[in-house]
Structure formats: C-alpha cells, structure tokens
Write a protein that holds these residues in place. Structure first.
Motif, PDB file in Angstrom:
ATOM      1  N   LEU A 276      33.245  76.454 -29.749  1.00  0.00           N
ATOM      2  CA  LEU A 276      34.342  75.606 -30.215  1.00  0.00           C
ATOM      3  C   LEU A 276      34.317  74.217 -29.567  1.00  0.00           C
ATOM      4  CD1 LEU A 276      36.659  75.797 -32.227  1.00  0.00           C
ATOM      5  CD2 LEU A 276      37.932  77.134 -30.559  1.00  0.00           C
TER       6      LEU A 276
ATOM      7  N   LYS B 201      38.562  83.963 -28.572  1.00  0.00           N
ATOM      8  CA  LYS B 201      39.516  83.006 -28.014  1.00  0.00           C
ATOM      9  C   LYS B 201      38.799  81.896 -27.264  1.00  0.00           C
ATOM     10  CE  LYS B 201      43.656  85.835 -27.537  1.00  0.00           C
ATOM     11  NZ  LYS B 201      44.676  86.356 -26.623  1.00  0.00           N
ATOM     12  N   GLY B 202      39.021  80.658 -27.680  1.00  0.00           N
ATOM     13  CA  GLY B 202      38.345  79.539 -27.045  1.00  0.00           C
ATOM     14  C   GLY B 202      39.277  78.359 -26.883  1.00  0.00           C
ATOM     15  N   GLU B 203      38.787  77.343 -26.198  1.00  0.00           N
ATOM     16  CA  GLU B 203      39.603  76.154 -25.986  1.00  0.00           C
ATOM     17  C   GLU B 203      39.388  75.157 -27.119  1.00  0.00           C
ATOM     18  OE1 GLU B 203      40.397  73.961 -22.071  1.00  0.00           O
ATOM     19  OE2 GLU B 203      38.971  72.675 -23.118  1.00  0.00           O
ATOM     20  N   LEU B 204      40.494  74.700 -27.685  1.00  0.00           N
ATOM     21  CA  LEU B 204      40.411  73.647 -28.699  1.00  0.00           C
ATOM     22  C   LEU B 204      41.055  72.383 -28.144  1.00  0.00           C
ATOM     23  CD1 LEU B 204      39.810  72.568 -31.518  1.00  0.00           C
ATOM     24  CD2 LEU B 204      42.026  73.448 -32.254  1.00  0.00           C
ATOM     25  N   ASN B 205      40.283  71.308 -28.118  1.00  0.00           N
ATOM     26  CA  ASN B 205      40.831  69.989 -27.787  1.00  0.00           C
ATOM     27  C   ASN B 205      41.337  69.381 -29.093  1.00  0.00           C
ATOM     28  OD1 ASN B 205      41.352  67.335 -27.179  1.00  0.00           O
ATOM     29  ND2 ASN B 205      39.690  67.209 -25.675  1.00  0.00           N
ATOM     30  N   ILE B 206      42.609  69.645 -29.379  1.00  0.00           N
ATOM     31  CA  ILE B 206      43.149  69.197 -30.668  1.00  0.00           C
ATOM     32  C   ILE B 206      43.394  67.691 -30.648  1.00  0.00           C
ATOM     33  CG2 ILE B 206      45.592  69.716 -30.160  1.00  0.00           C
ATOM     34  CD1 ILE B 206      45.547  70.923 -33.167  1.00  0.00           C
TER      35      ILE B 206
END
Ligand SMILES: NC(=O)c1ccc[n+]([C@@H]2O[C@H](COP(=O)([O-])OP(=O)(O)OC[C@H]3O[C@@H](n4cnc5c(N)ncnc54)[C@H](OP(=O)(O)O)[C@@H]3O)[C@@H](O)[C@H]2O)c1
Ligand SMILES: NC(=O)c1ccc[n+]([C@@H]2O[C@H](COP(=O)([O-])OP(=O)(O)OC[C@H]3O[C@@H](n4cnc5c(N)ncnc54)[C@H](OP(=O)(O)O)[C@@H]3O)[C@@H](O)[C@H]2O)c1
Lengths: 317, 317
Positions: free
Chosen positions: B211, B234-239
C-alpha cells in the motif's frame, strides 16, 4: 490596492499592496465579495501554500465585476463569480477565463461568492467523480459546514438518502431542515456502527481518523471521497475489508488542479448546478457577512466551530 | 461423478461424489479442462470458503460441453467456457447461463479454460473499472503470473507503457517477451522508488504490504486496483499523499459478485476480449497441463512459485 496580509504573528491585517498584473488569458476582477474557506485558515497558519505561480493572498472564491478583460474577449463591467487558486481577500484579483462563472440569476454578489467553492467541490466529487444516483445512501461528514450544507441539498435533489454527522443538536437540526434523513452527533454516537455496510457514497473531510469507520460504513460497491484531512493524513486501511466490499476510496483537491482541469469542472458545475440555484432547489447558506477588514474575526468564527454554512467578506462595505 | 475432494489433511484426492442438481437458469456442463487459480490454494487451505449456496468443490473456471441445458434455451452438445463460483475440479458442474462463454475460435478446451478467470478479472478491473488508455503507464505486480501475463498483453494492446514486478530474471524475461517495458525484480529492487509518481494505473495483488509503495508510485489522478491480498489485509494509507495526487484505490473480487453482475462482466469480456484472443493479439499462457487426479501437484507447483502463466487440469485424460 488593499488586500489582507498575513502578519508574522499569523494574524490578518488589511494592507496596501500591488494590484495583480494580468497574464495571458486572465481578466482583472474588482472583487465585491470574497468567500471564506477552511483552507484559508490552513494557509494563514502556514500549512497550505498556494500552487506555484499563484497569488500569495488568501481567498479561493469571489464575486465581482470585470475591470480589465486583458487578452480575453470578455467585456469590462461584466458581473462574474470566480473560482480562485488564491487572491480573493483583496480589491482586485486576476482570474483565468476558464474560472469565471455567471452570477446565478437572482443572486447577489455575496450569495454568489458563497456558493462557488462548495458548488464546484460538491459537484466535482459527488456528481462527476462518484456519480451519486437516486436510491443510494450517502454519508456527508460535517453536514452543517459550508460543504455539508450544499452537499445535503444536492444529494436530496438527486434522490439519495442522506446521513450526516455534526457536532451539536443545533447543527443537526440545520441539516435536517435542509433535508438530511439520518442525523448523527459525532461527539456522542459511533457513525460507523450506525451506518455499518449502508453507505454507497461517503463525502469525507476527516481523512486518517475516519478511515476505519468509513470503510466499515461502506456498502458493497461503495465509494468514499476524502476532500479534507481534519483528522490527519496517515491511517489504517483494511484493504481486505475494502476488497470484500469491492469498495473504492478516492481523495481529491480542487486547488492543485491545473487551469484546464479547473475550467472543465467550472463548466460542468455551471451546466449542472446553476439551474438548481436559480430555481431555488439548492439554496445558499450565508451564516455571516463581514467587512474585509474583519477577516481575522471571520477566521476565528470558523475556528471556534460557530458557523453553519458560509461566511463571506464584503470588499466595498 | 468423480471430483477433487479436500481431505482432512488438506490434500487433494479424486473421489466419487454426487453429480450437481440443476437450479433454474443453470446448465450442466461436462468439464473437459479446469483452470487452476491461486484462490483454489486458499480454499484448499480452508481460508476462502465459496459464496453461500455455491459448490464446495474447488475450481473457478472450466471449458467443456453442455450435457443438460436445464430450463435454458441452450443445446446439449454446445461447447462452452465457464466462469464458476466453484465446482470446476470435477466431471460435471452446474453453471448459471450468464456465466457461459463461447470457446474462442481456434481455441482448444485447455486454452479456453486457461483464459476465463484472467480475461474476466483483467478486463473488469483494467478495462471496465479504471478505463486504461493509450499513453498511460500501468504497473502490473506479479507480471509473470496467470493474471500478469494476460494483463501485460491487454495493456500493451491498449497502447499503455507497462511496468511489471516479478521474482526472478527468468520471469522478467517472460514478461518482456509479452511486451512489458519496465522490468523490476521485487526481490532486489524498490519498485516504488523506480516508479515514483509515474503510474496512472496499478494492478495490485499484494494488498497491505504494498500500500505505501503503491501510493508513492501513483501519478496524479492515478488509480490502483487491488485484487489480491498476498501481502496481508491491514496496511498504512497516507491519505494526505493520496489527496495530493488526487488518487483512487479500489479493491475488487469476482467470485463474491452476484450472478447478474457476473453475467454483465462475462458479456463485456466476450465482446471486448474474445476478438483479441481469436486474432492472436492476446495469447493464452499455459505453463503445464496435468490430469485432474494430479490436482495436488498443480497446487504444489503454484505454491512453489514455479509457474509462468497458467496450469490447467485435464478431466478426460
Ligand atoms: N479538497 C477540496 O477540494 C476541498 C474544497 C473545499 C473544502 N475542502 C475541505 O472540506 C472540509 C469542509 O470544508 P468547509 O468549507 O465545509 O469547512 P467548515 O464550514 O469549516 O466545516 C468544517 C466541518 O468539519 C466538521 N467536523 C469537525 N470535526 C468533525 C468530526 N470529528 N466529525 C465530523 N465532522 C467534523 C464540522 O462539524 P461541526 O461544526 O458540526 O462540529 C464542520 O461541519 C474542510 O476540511 C475543507 O478543507 C476541501
Ligand atoms: N479479486 C479477484 O477477482 C481475483 C481474480 C483472480 C486472481 N486474483 C488474485 O490475483 C493474484 C494473482 O493471481 P494469479 O492467478 O496470477 O496467481 P499466480 O499465477 O499464482 O501469481 C501469483 C503472483 O504473485 C507474484 N508475487 C508474489 N510475491 C510478490 C511480491 N512480493 N511482489 C510482486 N509480486 C509477487 C508472483 O510473482 P513471481 O512468481 O515472479 O514470484 C506471481 O506472479 C492472486 O493473489 C489471486 O488470488 C484475484
């Protein structure tokens, strides 16, 4: 000309500055009313610099009169509403021709200045990007804000069921008066639990903080659009849950788009939304009108969460 | 009939079982060749149960002959390729009429069984969902896999620049032979650094793990579609970064769609992709053909990462 200047102490003061010099394809507009946006607060705080080459002055929307048509075929004296990359908190602003809109029939300068940003933002995201349809359910976070009050009305016009979040009973009552069907106080209730698997569309302004809740609230085939980052930038995405729902997450901004892209959105907004303003289907929501010299007070009101709808600044007051 | 059974030890064995009973709108197909998919490995391991009401037998695609047209207007003896919710690893399978496709002209049963899942998956995601266009750059993760080998060819046909990841020089060479322009060994290189801000489209099969890298690789207006979760859920999203790029992330699955949705995708795939198979623009990629009784060996080959393209199982061998 006079324009709002951000001091070293990050306060807003009316000062004398140079009138903008037109580039090719721009017109000079004498600003009558400028709209206030949350992004202006960010910029004043030093967090949201204007795109390269654009005015350093605050202000993303205005209404006024063409003073100098420059190289365009426009006429001096024409009344216009303008989508700006910056420069609205001033007596004059240079505007690319593609970002000029007619004043909606029956609208004052103040009313026009109050709808430019919200109309283009809401239409480009809910209409053009996600294609909201009758019968769908949309969750609008911050339903009583500038964006929210407009989005509720547009979504109801389309025939959607509208759920909103807001921070008080008064703000939820304002949302209800505009047509909202499901009212959620974000300080007291868990929107994601209430709307679990129910939202075909979500208009999000919180970013990271609401990412898990929004994904939980999405229905099969749902589409979330994030346009604000009030809850931070980095969050956890359960992409497995998103896949199980065949969901989509978009994040967009208007200001960073190039001029051609803005012109495309402006034209589509005038075509699709202006008639709804002119026949009263969607109403402007002016919470307060202040003189330009009171820009600081306008920002303070927004910061304090006192505003339902929009605040606008009168230049010729 | 004979069909593959998953034993308590999670191994695959050919056993005798009941022939499926047709429901309304289904035809009974005598399977000649069944395609093997990575999802079958997940299901055999107990992680990917079939949708409610669908066959418990493995197998998401096949080609064969209509044995019993049931209540449909089809004719017994008609040769068909089939998109299945399950049941392909068997002598007979019940297939909703909307999931029947013609055998592409000039194709054998084995060749047809090898393209059903990849064609529908790639077309529905790259074509129907993201609308890949000439001149765009697409990153295809796992370019040498079943999905990847098909996606490379489709994207090149559209006129896109194609970047791929794969785990060895041999696999990258196979991608290159199919038209891939940018070859990245994911064991040795950082795809996100190489492709930073360059990818208009990403076809992702890794999910959470990729991601952050995928968002980094996205170009302005880019659209990532995740169809596999090989790197977790489940991962980190830099929105915030996604917003700065005005990007979109979708995640989709074919198997969980209802029959009407599958029929819509099947029809569009036959219309848009079958001609490209028949004129050789896109070629099938059969890595190995094994008898149905060797299903376990087929799964072991996929698990070991030995496969470039597809493995198929011959029922009447
Ligand atoms: N990307 C773009 O192109 C674009 C364009 C325009 C605006 N925006 C963004 O959109 C957002 C809204 O803009 P606006 O002009 O409508 O600003 P606004 O009038 O100041 O509204 C801000 C809203 O945030 C709500 N809010 C605060 N905390 C919340 C929470 N925890 N949960 C739900 N809502 C919460 C407030 O609700 P209460 O007042 O009820 O507490 C209020 O309605 C801003 O972040 C702005 O930067 C983006
Ligand atoms: N959502 C849907 O509707 C749908 C439909 C079909 C397939 N899928 C999914 O799509 C994926 C591919 O399917 P397939 O049939 O093509 O399976 P496959 O032939 O077994 O391919 C798996 C691929 O994963 C690649 N891979 C493994 N680790 C990787 C990494 N760290 N970085 C990049 N690539 C990596 C492998 O590359 P190397 O062999 O080069 O190591 C291989 O190409 C699977 O996850 C499958 O479940 C989803």
């Amino acid at each position: 000309m006079k324009a709002i200047h951000v001091t070293d102490e990050r306060t807003l003061e009316l000062q004398e500055t140079d009138t903008p010099i037109l580039k090719d394809g721009e017109v000079l507009v004498r600003v009558r009313v400028a709209g206030v946006n949350r992004a202006d607060l960010l910029q004043a705080a030093g967090h949201y610099p204007p795109p390269a080459g654009e005015s350093e002055i605050l202000g993303l929307e205005c209404a006024g009169v063409i003073e100098d048509p420059g190289t365009t075929g426009r006429k001096a004296g024409e009344k216009v509403a303008c989508l700006l990359a910056g420069g609205g908190y001033a007596e004059f602003v240079a505007v690319p021709e593609g970002q000029l809109m007619p004043i909606p029939e029956g609208y004052s300068f103040a009313e026009a200045a109050a709808v430019v940003e919200v109309a283009t933002t809401v239409w480009s995201n809910i209409g053009m990007l996600t294609g909201l349809e009758a019968g769908q359910t949309i969750l609008i976070h911050g339903g009583a804000g500038g964006i929210g009050t407009f989005a509720i009305q547009m979504a109801k016009h389309v025939g959607a069921t509208v759920a909103v979040t807001a921070g008080s009973a008064e703000k939820l009552a304002a949302c209800k008066a505009l047509g909202a069907d499901i009212l959620i106080n974000y300080r007291e209730e868990d929107f994601a639990e209430i709307l679990k698997n129910k939202c075909d569309r979500i208009l999000d302004i919180m970013g990271a903080k609401y990412l898990p809740g929004n994904v939980k609230a999405l229905a099969t085939g749902g589409h979330q659009v994030t346009i604000g980052l009030q809850g931070g930038v980095k969050g956890e995405l359960n992409i497995g849950l998103l896949l199980a729902k065949r969901g989509t997450i978009s994040a967009t901004a208007l200001r960073s788009r190039d001029r051609a892209d803005k012109a495309r959105i402006v034209a589509s907004t005038v075509e699709n939304i202006w008639p709804l303003l002119e026949d009263g289907t969607i109403t402007h929501q002016i919470h307060a009108t202040l003189p330009l010299s009171d820009a600081q007070r306008a920002h303070d009101m927004l910061k304090a969460g006192e505003v339902t709808g929009k605040v606008v600044l009168l230049i010729d007051a």
